[in-house]
Scaffold this motif. Sequence first.
Motif, PDB file in Angstrom:
ATOM      1  N   TRP A  34     -19.691  -2.781  10.082  1.00 52.47           N
ATOM      2  CA  TRP A  34     -20.836  -2.046  10.868  1.00 52.47           C
ATOM      3  C   TRP A  34     -21.085  -3.097  12.000  1.00 52.47           C
ATOM      4  O   TRP A  34     -21.199  -2.626  13.401  1.00 52.47           O
ATOM      5  CB  TRP A  34     -21.872  -2.103  10.166  1.00 52.47           C
ATOM      6  CG  TRP A  34     -22.471  -0.862   9.336  1.00 52.47           C
ATOM      7  CD1 TRP A  34     -22.100  -0.545   8.137  1.00 52.47           C
ATOM      8  CD2 TRP A  34     -22.931   0.422  10.055  1.00 52.47           C
ATOM      9  NE1 TRP A  34     -22.440   0.739   7.865  1.00 52.47           N
ATOM     10  CE2 TRP A  34     -22.879   1.315   9.130  1.00 52.47           C
ATOM     11  CE3 TRP A  34     -23.343   0.749  11.354  1.00 52.47           C
ATOM     12  CZ2 TRP A  34     -23.351   2.746   9.244  1.00 52.47           C
ATOM     13  CZ3 TRP A  34     -23.669   1.844  11.585  1.00 52.47           C
ATOM     14  CH2 TRP A  34     -23.802   2.751  10.592  1.00 52.47           C
ATOM     15  N   GLY A  41     -20.367  -1.038  14.930  1.00 53.88           N
ATOM     16  CA  GLY A  41     -21.778  -0.264  15.375  1.00 53.88           C
ATOM     17  C   GLY A  41     -22.821  -0.941  15.603  1.00 53.88           C
ATOM     18  O   GLY A  41     -23.843  -0.328  15.893  1.00 53.88           O
ATOM     19  N   LEU A  99     -21.756   4.623   5.810  1.00 50.37           N
ATOM     20  CA  LEU A  99     -20.675   5.736   6.571  1.00 50.37           C
ATOM     21  C   LEU A  99     -19.520   5.860   6.009  1.00 50.37           C
ATOM     22  O   LEU A  99     -19.227   5.263   5.203  1.00 50.37           O
ATOM     23  CB  LEU A  99     -20.239   4.906   7.958  1.00 50.37           C
ATOM     24  CG  LEU A  99     -19.518   3.664   7.850  1.00 50.37           C
ATOM     25  CD1 LEU A  99     -17.984   3.974   7.932  1.00 50.37           C
ATOM     26  CD2 LEU A  99     -19.586   2.947   9.381  1.00 50.37           C
ATOM     27  N   SER A 100     -19.071   7.037   5.679  1.00 52.02           N
ATOM     28  CA  SER A 100     -17.692   7.595   4.965  1.00 52.02           C
ATOM     29  C   SER A 100     -17.813   7.198   3.617  1.00 52.02           C
ATOM     30  O   SER A 100     -18.622   7.915   2.890  1.00 52.02           O
ATOM     31  CB  SER A 100     -16.884   7.054   5.999  1.00 52.02           C
ATOM     32  OG  SER A 100     -15.548   7.633   5.856  1.00 52.02           O
ATOM     33  N   GLY A 140     -20.934   6.260   2.631  1.00 51.12           N
ATOM     34  CA  GLY A 140     -21.889   7.505   2.632  1.00 51.12           C
ATOM     35  C   GLY A 140     -21.826   7.984   1.403  1.00 51.12           C
ATOM     36  O   GLY A 140     -23.047   8.419   0.866  1.00 51.12           O
ATOM     37  N   PHE A 168     -23.885   9.005   5.941  1.00 55.11           N
ATOM     38  CA  PHE A 168     -23.443   9.466   7.287  1.00 55.11           C
ATOM     39  C   PHE A 168     -21.881   9.997   7.034  1.00 55.11           C
ATOM     40  O   PHE A 168     -21.142   8.921   6.781  1.00 55.11           O
ATOM     41  CB  PHE A 168     -23.503   8.181   8.320  1.00 55.11           C
ATOM     42  CG  PHE A 168     -24.774   7.672   8.415  1.00 55.11           C
ATOM     43  CD1 PHE A 168     -26.134   8.326   7.928  1.00 55.11           C
ATOM     44  CD2 PHE A 168     -25.035   6.234   8.759  1.00 55.11           C
ATOM     45  CE1 PHE A 168     -27.155   7.630   8.069  1.00 55.11           C
ATOM     46  CE2 PHE A 168     -26.105   5.705   8.609  1.00 55.11           C
ATOM     47  CZ  PHE A 168     -27.199   6.358   8.370  1.00 55.11           C
ATOM     48  N   SER A 169     -21.579  11.027   7.404  1.00 54.78           N
ATOM     49  CA  SER A 169     -20.141  11.709   7.385  1.00 54.78           C
ATOM     50  C   SER A 169     -19.422  11.169   5.726  1.00 54.78           C
ATOM     51  O   SER A 169     -18.549  10.675   5.888  1.00 54.78           O
ATOM     52  CB  SER A 169     -19.286  11.028   8.409  1.00 54.78           C
ATOM     53  OG  SER A 169     -19.971  11.112   9.699  1.00 54.78           O
ATOM     54  N   CYS A 196     -23.262  14.582   9.822  1.00 53.17           N
ATOM     55  CA  CYS A 196     -22.116  14.538   9.992  1.00 53.17           C
ATOM     56  C   CYS A 196     -21.733  14.975  11.419  1.00 53.17           C
ATOM     57  O   CYS A 196     -22.658  15.760  11.981  1.00 53.17           O
ATOM     58  CB  CYS A 196     -21.453  15.310   9.078  1.00 53.17           C
ATOM     59  SG  CYS A 196     -19.777  15.326   8.837  1.00 53.17           S
ATOM     60  N   HIS A 242     -15.221  11.830  13.131  1.00 49.04           N
ATOM     61  CA  HIS A 242     -15.312  10.779  12.154  1.00 49.04           C
ATOM     62  C   HIS A 242     -15.203   9.390  12.702  1.00 49.04           C
ATOM     63  O   HIS A 242     -14.212   8.897  12.871  1.00 49.04           O
ATOM     64  CB  HIS A 242     -14.331  11.087  11.024  1.00 49.04           C
ATOM     65  CG  HIS A 242     -14.844  10.375   9.587  1.00 49.04           C
ATOM     66  ND1 HIS A 242     -15.673  10.733   8.781  1.00 49.04           N
ATOM     67  CD2 HIS A 242     -14.450   9.267   9.177  1.00 49.04           C
ATOM     68  CE1 HIS A 242     -15.646  10.309   7.708  1.00 49.04           C
ATOM     69  NE2 HIS A 242     -14.988   8.840   7.918  1.00 49.04           N
ATOM     70  N   PHE A 265     -17.626   6.097  15.037  1.00 49.54           N
ATOM     71  CA  PHE A 265     -18.846   5.211  15.214  1.00 49.54           C
ATOM     72  C   PHE A 265     -20.008   5.926  16.060  1.00 49.54           C
ATOM     73  O   PHE A 265     -21.186   5.512  16.009  1.00 49.54           O
ATOM     74  CB  PHE A 265     -18.630   3.793  15.717  1.00 49.54           C
ATOM     75  CG  PHE A 265     -18.601   2.634  14.389  1.00 49.54           C
ATOM     76  CD1 PHE A 265     -19.811   2.734  13.889  1.00 49.54           C
ATOM     77  CD2 PHE A 265     -17.493   2.352  13.903  1.00 49.54           C
ATOM     78  CE1 PHE A 265     -19.837   1.707  12.696  1.00 49.54           C
ATOM     79  CE2 PHE A 265     -17.458   1.403  12.660  1.00 49.54           C
ATOM     80  CZ  PHE A 265     -18.466   1.262  12.264  1.00 49.54           C
ATOM     81  N   TRP A 283     -21.823   7.698  13.530  1.00 52.57           N
ATOM     82  CA  TRP A 283     -22.535   6.786  12.633  1.00 52.57           C
ATOM     83  C   TRP A 283     -23.740   5.940  13.311  1.00 52.57           C
ATOM     84  O   TRP A 283     -24.663   5.709  12.704  1.00 52.57           O
ATOM     85  CB  TRP A 283     -21.558   5.896  11.935  1.00 52.57           C
ATOM     86  CG  TRP A 283     -20.402   6.794  11.209  1.00 52.57           C
ATOM     87  CD1 TRP A 283     -20.445   7.969  10.782  1.00 52.57           C
ATOM     88  CD2 TRP A 283     -19.008   6.341  11.213  1.00 52.57           C
ATOM     89  NE1 TRP A 283     -19.234   8.387  10.294  1.00 52.57           N
ATOM     90  CE2 TRP A 283     -18.354   7.469  10.627  1.00 52.57           C
ATOM     91  CE3 TRP A 283     -18.368   5.354  11.591  1.00 52.57           C
ATOM     92  CZ2 TRP A 283     -17.026   7.537  10.390  1.00 52.57           C
ATOM     93  CZ3 TRP A 283     -16.721   5.316  11.402  1.00 52.57           C
ATOM     94  CH2 TRP A 283     -16.357   6.548  10.755  1.00 52.57           C
ATOM     95  N   LYS A 284     -23.405   5.565  14.581  1.00 59.85           N
ATOM     96  CA  LYS A 284     -24.525   4.823  15.325  1.00 59.85           C
ATOM     97  C   LYS A 284     -25.634   5.721  15.359  1.00 59.85           C
ATOM     98  O   LYS A 284     -26.761   5.244  15.401  1.00 59.85           O
ATOM     99  CB  LYS A 284     -24.047   4.271  16.472  1.00 59.85           C
ATOM    100  CG  LYS A 284     -23.089   2.998  16.217  1.00 59.85           C
ATOM    101  CD  LYS A 284     -22.684   2.162  17.618  1.00 59.85           C
ATOM    102  CE  LYS A 284     -22.266   3.015  18.777  1.00 59.85           C
ATOM    103  NZ  LYS A 284     -21.827   1.997  19.900  1.00 59.85           N
TER     104      LYS A 284
END
Length: 283
Positions: A88, A92, A171-172, A175, A195-196, A225, A258, A260, A263-264
């Motif tokens: 992150w 991110g 994330l991913s 997540g 997130f995703s 997502c 998929h 950042f 995700w950000k």
Amino acid sequence: MKQPVILFALLVLCRCAVAQETIKQAPAGFDAIQASIPHGKIDSVMYPSKTVGNDRRMLIYTPPGYSKKKKYPVLYLLHGIGGDEKEWLNGGSPQVILDNLYKDKKVEPMIVVMPNGRAMKDDRAGGNVFEPARVEAFATFEKDLLNDLIPFVEKNYPVLTDREHRAIAGLSMGGGQSLNFGLGNLDKFAWVGGFSSAPNTKAPEVLIPDPAAAKAQLKLLWISCGDKDDLIRFSERTHDYLVQHQVPHIYHIEPGVHDFKVWKNGLYLFSQLIFKPVDLSAW
């Protein structure tokens, strides 16, 4: 008179459709460093893990104006399958996003913990990250999180220790972990965000076997997502189950893949909702 009424009704429907399709995006510069504003601090911290059998590393973000005399809620922010506690930070810039939000008074002061979600002695991000033992270590992290990491944070930092002041998101792979661990431990987490979310996400009926309990205990369940993400089906199936069982949540699909960028934006939006009353009707 019928024609104007019909035209008015169509106009209202069109406006509603546009409103429902509005994409919420962070403004330009939301992740740009502003030198003139107060900044939080990121520390690298070691904690003992009985689950893994050694000391493990995490990053901890404390907000601008942090004081040990005040009690803070905590967000546990998890990385993906190819990352570690620095993913992150490197990809991110969560500290920058949060610093800027604090400047605009858009988030509640909180401590953010970024751990290594690969709970094994060799928890580095290199090598074959899809090796079965390394994948299984992400599931093992649930024990490390609950039995080692959270108790360490609560012993060494001025944090509120009730479920209403504890959030988890990622994330991913992180997540999937967040949905699995958060929804699987509603006595520990009231705020959950994916997130995703990746294929490690449990099937919806396993995630939420008791929709009534989830409805009663969750303060916020967030699922987001990118619309071009090959993994979107895992978010979709969870969303569909939640709708079917009338569990309130936010389902946010935005342009993207998929990465950042998505995700950000997820962190930007999710962080503004947690630890305060949430108006789901705005979504």
